[in-house]
Write a protein that holds these residues in place. Structure first.
Motif, mmCIF file in Angstrom:
data_model
loop_
_atom_site.group_PDB
_atom_site.id
_atom_site.type_symbol
_atom_site.label_atom_id
_atom_site.label_comp_id
_atom_site.label_asym_id
_atom_site.label_seq_id
_atom_site.Cartn_x
_atom_site.Cartn_y
_atom_site.Cartn_z
ATOM 1 N N SER A 36 60.908 -80.371 18.094
ATOM 2 C CA SER A 36 61.470 -79.269 17.350
ATOM 3 C C SER A 36 60.387 -78.415 15.925
ATOM 4 C CB SER A 36 61.518 -80.245 15.891
ATOM 5 O OG SER A 36 63.233 -80.600 16.557
ATOM 6 N N ALA A 39 58.975 -75.667 18.359
ATOM 7 C CA ALA A 39 59.389 -74.973 18.750
ATOM 8 C C ALA A 39 59.872 -74.507 17.473
ATOM 9 C CB ALA A 39 61.941 -75.413 19.195
ATOM 10 N N ALA A 44 61.354 -70.736 18.615
ATOM 11 C CA ALA A 44 63.166 -71.270 19.072
ATOM 12 C C ALA A 44 63.799 -72.049 18.454
ATOM 13 C CB ALA A 44 62.622 -72.078 20.313
ATOM 14 N N PRO A 103 65.190 -78.947 21.702
ATOM 15 C CA PRO A 103 65.600 -78.031 21.755
ATOM 16 C C PRO A 103 64.724 -77.580 23.115
ATOM 17 C CG PRO A 103 63.794 -77.855 20.705
ATOM 18 C CD PRO A 103 64.790 -78.804 20.434
ATOM 19 N N VAL A 202 65.179 -72.300 27.111
ATOM 20 C CA VAL A 202 64.057 -71.354 26.059
ATOM 21 C C VAL A 202 63.537 -70.731 26.141
ATOM 22 C CG1 VAL A 202 63.446 -73.440 24.154
ATOM 23 C CG2 VAL A 202 62.389 -73.689 26.162
ATOM 24 N N VAL A 209 55.842 -73.867 24.895
ATOM 25 C CA VAL A 209 56.436 -74.492 24.248
ATOM 26 C C VAL A 209 55.811 -76.203 25.079
ATOM 27 C CG1 VAL A 209 58.796 -75.743 23.342
ATOM 28 C CG2 VAL A 209 58.898 -73.587 23.062
#
Length: 383
Positions: A36, A39, A44, A103, A202, A209
């Motif tokens: 997280s 991201a 994102a 994500p 993503v 990422v």
């Protein structure tokens, strides 16, 4: 996973706390939290949502492993119910924040990355014990550089050698195994590929990422997703198996050389017998040997799983988790118990001289060449 009764005597308790249910859950949540956070860095998800995820992770951290295990059965791994719990907690904290949970990832990403974290932590403890074992063997080699003893081939006395060279040979194998395992641990990769290993969820942030996640967790970059390309698991299995074998060699020698009829070495704290008070068993070497003997089958299981079909495997991947953890435990046990055996190992030159006298004529061969080899080994050790 941990065995309170047998763990201390087999040495596996050396890493049990790093590989138990609590450690697994903590590692899974560590990956989710890091995912997280990175991201956010890559745009994102929003920072506001990620803050709620951090609070959700804290709320879920105390989950009962038994409850999570029961919830894992339907989906086939514990990440699925853990993510459900995280999303529910994040939504309670801040509606909509659940989108910042997990994500672009799939459950295999989190399982594999968490397993790499656990492996690195337990593996570094194995490396520390291998280093200590090699140092103890090197000290024995230096002290007994010129102590003559019988070399034995095919179970029979051959020509004289020195106990220093015997110990130097142990040291060489342990040093090589330590270096090999350390290299593999340094290269343990993050896993981040998404549902089909394409990073589609993503896009176009996926590779960034993945690299940022690796950096945050202290793992190596993955290159491309490796959901069914398991050569690195094979390399890890091989390095652990070699390490276990490097421990088995001196452990086996100590067991044999401690035999009553030879009496050339003895452990500083030998074990006793429940029925024969005269016995002084080399218990640490025996249990190091016992732990090491469990490694080859586990290595074989991991290597057999190298063939994983298509983009996500059904069964071969699932077979890795407990097998790799077991291999880490037994290799750690072998190294930990060998360390106990070699630290303060008592060498009996008079028994070595007595046994040499049994081989007529063998004493006529000098041992200077063996002593020279000891010097070569010790001079070539890593600083």
């Amino acid at each position: 996973m941990a065995n309170t009764l047998l763990g201390p005597l087999s040495g596996t308790d050396r890493v049990d706390g790093l590989l138990d249910d609590g450690a697994w859950i903590a590692a899974l949540l560590e990956v989710e939290l890091a995912l997280s956070a990175v991201a956010v860095e890559q745009g994102a998800v929003t920072e506001h949502d990620a803050d709620a995820v951090e609070r959700a992770v804290a709320a879920v951290a105390g989950v009962d492993p038994h409850a999570l295990a029961a919830e894992s059965v339907e989906g086939g791994n514990p990440v699925i119910p853990l993510v459900k719990r995280l999303k529910a907690a994040a939504a309670r904290i801040q509606p909509g924040a659940e989108r910042a949970v997990h994500p672009g990832a799939t459950s295999q990403d989190v399982m594999d990355t968490a397993l790499m974290l656990l492996t690195r932590r337990a593996g570094h403890r194995v490396v520390a014990d291998l280093t200590a074992c090699a140092d103890a063997a090197a000290a024995l080699a230096a002290t007994h550089r010129d102590t003559p003893c019988a070399a034995r081939t095919l179970g029979q006395q051959a020509l004289p050698t020195t106990f220093g060279l015997v110990a130097a040979t142990w040291c060489t194998g342990l040093d090589r195994a330590r270096a090999g395992l350390d290299r593999v641990l340094t290269a343990l990769p993050v896993s981040y590929g998404g549902a089909a290993g394409t990073l589609a969820a993503v896009h176009p942030h996926g590779p960034a990422v993945a690299d940022a996640l690796a950096a945050r967790l202290g793992l190596a970059p993955q290159g491309v997703p490796w959901h069914t390309e398991r050569s690195r698991i094979g390399e890890l299995a091989g390095a652990l198996g070699v390490a276990a074998g490097a421990c088995a060699k001196p452990a086996g020698d100590v067991v044999l050389l401690s035999a009553t009829e030879l009496g050339e070495v003895s452990e500083s704290a030998p074990g006793d017998s429940s029925s024969m008070p005269h016995k002084r068993n080399p218990a640490a070497a025996v249990t190091a040997r016992g732990a090491a003997k469990r490694a080859p089958g586990l290595v074989a299981t991991l290597l057999a799983g190298a063939e994983q079909e298509f983009q996500r495997a059904a069964g071969a991947w699932h077979a890795e988790w407990e097998t790799l953890v077991a291999l880490l435990r037994v290799t750690a046990g072998a190294a930990a118990r060998l360390r106990v055996s070699l630290d303060g190992l008592q060498v009996h030159p008079e028994a070595m001289a007595r046994n040499l006298d049994l081989a007529a004529g063998a004493q006529g061969h000098g041992t200077g060449h063996a002593a020279d080899l000891v010097d070569t080994v010790l001079a070539g050790r890593p600083a």
